[in-house]
Motif scaffolding. Structure first.
Motif, mmCIF file in Angstrom:
data_model
loop_
_atom_site.group_PDB
_atom_site.id
_atom_site.type_symbol
_atom_site.label_atom_id
_atom_site.label_comp_id
_atom_site.label_asym_id
_atom_site.label_seq_id
_atom_site.Cartn_x
_atom_site.Cartn_y
_atom_site.Cartn_z
ATOM 1 N N ALA A 379 -2.745 23.796 34.567
ATOM 2 C CA ALA A 379 -2.419 24.975 35.371
ATOM 3 C C ALA A 379 -0.936 25.312 35.353
ATOM 4 O O ALA A 379 -0.436 26.011 36.234
ATOM 5 C CB ALA A 379 -2.877 24.753 36.804
ATOM 6 N N GLY A 380 -0.231 24.814 34.361
ATOM 7 C CA GLY A 380 1.205 25.037 34.314
ATOM 8 C C GLY A 380 1.949 23.884 34.962
ATOM 9 O O GLY A 380 1.357 22.929 35.467
ATOM 10 N N ARG A 381 3.279 23.991 34.983
ATOM 11 C CA ARG A 381 4.094 22.910 35.528
ATOM 12 C C ARG A 381 3.993 22.850 37.054
ATOM 13 O O ARG A 381 4.112 23.870 37.729
ATOM 14 C CB ARG A 381 5.562 23.085 35.143
ATOM 15 N N SER A 382 3.793 21.644 37.575
ATOM 16 C CA SER A 382 3.825 21.402 39.018
ATOM 17 C C SER A 382 3.851 19.899 39.244
ATOM 18 O O SER A 382 3.476 19.126 38.357
ATOM 19 C CB SER A 382 2.600 22.008 39.717
ATOM 20 N N PRO A 383 4.290 19.446 40.415
ATOM 21 C CA PRO A 383 4.238 18.017 40.719
ATOM 22 C C PRO A 383 2.822 17.454 40.610
ATOM 23 O O PRO A 383 2.635 16.315 40.181
ATOM 24 C CB PRO A 383 4.751 17.953 42.154
ATOM 25 N N ARG A 384 1.820 18.247 40.996
ATOM 26 C CA ARG A 384 0.438 17.777 40.909
ATOM 27 C C ARG A 384 0.050 17.538 39.459
ATOM 28 O O ARG A 384 -0.571 16.516 39.119
ATOM 29 C CB ARG A 384 -0.508 18.784 41.540
ATOM 30 N N VAL A 385 0.405 18.476 38.575
ATOM 31 C CA VAL A 385 0.105 18.328 37.148
ATOM 32 C C VAL A 385 0.851 17.129 36.577
ATOM 33 O O VAL A 385 0.304 16.380 35.757
ATOM 34 C CB VAL A 385 0.463 19.620 36.384
ATOM 35 N N ALA A 386 2.086 16.910 37.030
ATOM 36 C CA ALA A 386 2.862 15.749 36.574
ATOM 37 C C ALA A 386 2.156 14.449 36.943
ATOM 38 O O ALA A 386 2.048 13.530 36.128
ATOM 39 C CB ALA A 386 4.260 15.789 37.185
ATOM 40 N N ARG A 387 1.661 14.387 38.173
ATOM 41 C CA ARG A 387 0.958 13.179 38.620
ATOM 42 C C ARG A 387 -0.350 12.991 37.859
ATOM 43 O O ARG A 387 -0.697 11.876 37.459
ATOM 44 C CB ARG A 387 0.692 13.255 40.120
ATOM 45 N N GLN A 388 -1.067 14.086 37.640
ATOM 46 C CA GLN A 388 -2.326 14.001 36.905
ATOM 47 C C GLN A 388 -2.087 13.558 35.466
ATOM 48 O O GLN A 388 -2.890 12.794 34.890
ATOM 49 C CB GLN A 388 -3.033 15.351 36.940
ATOM 50 N N PHE A 389 -0.993 14.013 34.858
ATOM 51 C CA PHE A 389 -0.662 13.600 33.503
ATOM 52 C C PHE A 389 -0.429 12.093 33.424
ATOM 53 O O PHE A 389 -0.958 11.416 32.549
ATOM 54 C CB PHE A 389 0.575 14.350 33.003
#
Length: 394
Positions: A379-389
């Motif tokens: 969904a693009g850059r975000s802290p949530r996406v960083a954690r999921q990565f």
């Protein structure tokens, strides 16, 4: 009946302040055992005693520890008078000491001695301990604004049931402020306002809005955990429960604890009239609020309303007025904080911080390259996406 057994049985019957303890399964089983102790059927006696131990060991290893836990979470008449600053007369004070002294007696009682050698070798031994209940409870009362009482003792996150009762959250979010990266300036504003609340000053109601996955909700939960030992409790109210909010705040206003009313991911539509409940609470600013309560709201929309072209159409001449009223809610928050999507540099900093926390053994350049690729697919850059990565790497 054995004189010591009689004394214990009478002690339970005399309970007034802590009478609710008689409703617990452990004490019910114990009383049942005491009542049949003089029965000639020794097998039945052992059966009831074992039944009592079975129930007790689900919670504690000793009866004293179990009773202590129960009285600390007990929302009794003494606590309620103390909280409401009502007069506690000599009779009630005397009853408190008498009941706590009884608990001290029973916690040190040797139940194993009730069985002769013929049976004692076959029973599970119950350890006893000497707990000074009166001293501990008085200390608990003196620190009630930090430790809490009733359901607020030992829990710091709560929800509402369908009857607007406050209940402990089943799965409390253990979010740690130290493991939230980026957005320090935004979080520090919320922390500063929360400190004002804890100090008994006029705290602002706060709106955190912005892009999804940027840590708005995590910030509030982490702050609730950060200050739980300072007497802060968080109560989540769903949008469908907004009609309860006035009554909840009125109830909490009597407590020595501090409360955040947390409304997560709040959005109204143009034909939604539930906003009026929140508006009534926020009306007039913080001066209409008890000093121990603040409302923290998160939303993806600054004005709490998701508009589309159809909202501007139709025969309803009041649609525009309704939209304006909903949008005016924003002005009733003393603090409004924006959480925007991180740029590339901030996103990479967050990813590398999570990677370090989780001891990811990869070259920095590979982590960055894969994280950027993952963000594009997500969904693009975000802290949530960083954690999921990082979780995919694990």
């Amino acid at each position: 009946m054995n004189n010591k057994i009689t004394k214990i049985r009478i002690g339970f019957s005399n309970l007034v302040i802590f009478r609710d303890i008689l409703k617990t399964k452990v004490i019910k089983k114990l009383i049942k055992f005491l009542d049949i102790y003089d029965d000639n059927n020794k097998v039945m006696i052992l059966d009831h005693y074992s039944d009592f131990l079975y129930e007790l060991f689900k919670y504690n290893n000793t009866l004293g520890d179990y009773i202590l836990e129960q009285i600390l979470i007990d929302n009794n008449i003494y606590i309620n008078k103390y909280i409401k600053k009502q007069n506690i007369n000599q009779s009630l004070e005397k009853a408190l000491k008498s009941e706590l002294d009884f608990f001290e007696l029973i916690s040190s009682f040797d139940f194993n001695a009730l069985f002769n050698e013929e049976y004692s070798s076959n029973i599970v031994k119950l350890e006893n301990n000497n707990i000074i209940f009166y001293t501990i409870y008085k200390n608990h009362i003196n620190n009630i604004d930090k430790k809490g009482y009733g359901i607020f003792y030992g829990n710091n996150m709560f929800t509402l049931d369908d009857k607007k009762n406050i209940i402990p959250a089943k799965h409390q979010d253990m979010q740690d402020i130290e493991h939230l990266y980026g957005y320090e300036r935004e979080r520090n504003k919320v922390i500063a306002n929360t400190k004002s609340l804890l100090e008994g000053k006029k705290a602002n109601n706060v709106l955190l809005y912005g892009d999804a996955g940027t840590g708005k909700s995590s910030t509030i939960k982490a702050i609730a955990n950060m200050f739980k030992d300072d007497g802060l409790r968080l109560i989540e109210v769903k949008k469908s429960q907004l009609s309860f909010i006035t009554d909840i705040i009125e109830t909490l206003s009597l407590s020595p604890l501090k409360f955040i009313i947390f409304i997560d991911d709040l959005t109204f539509s143009s034909n939604d009239d539930t906003f009026s409940y929140l508006k009534a609470v926020l009306e007039g600013g913080v001066n209409s609020f008890p000093t121990n309560v603040a409302v923290y709201v998160t939303s993806n929309y600054r004005h709490l309303i998701k508009e589309n072209f159809n909202d501007r159409q139709g025969d309803d001449i009041h649609i525009e007025d309704t939209i304006q009223q909903i949008m005016s809610l924003t002005n009733r928050f003393g603090i409004i904080i924006t959480f925007q999507r991180p740029d590339k540099d901030l996103f990479i900093d967050i990813v590398l911080s999570y990677a370090k926390d989780n001891n990811i053994q990869m070259h920095k350049e590979d982590i960055i390259k894969q994280a950027e690729s993952y963000a594009i697919r997500s969904a693009g850059r975000s802290p949530r996406v960083a954690r999921q990565f990082i979780e995919t790497l694990l």
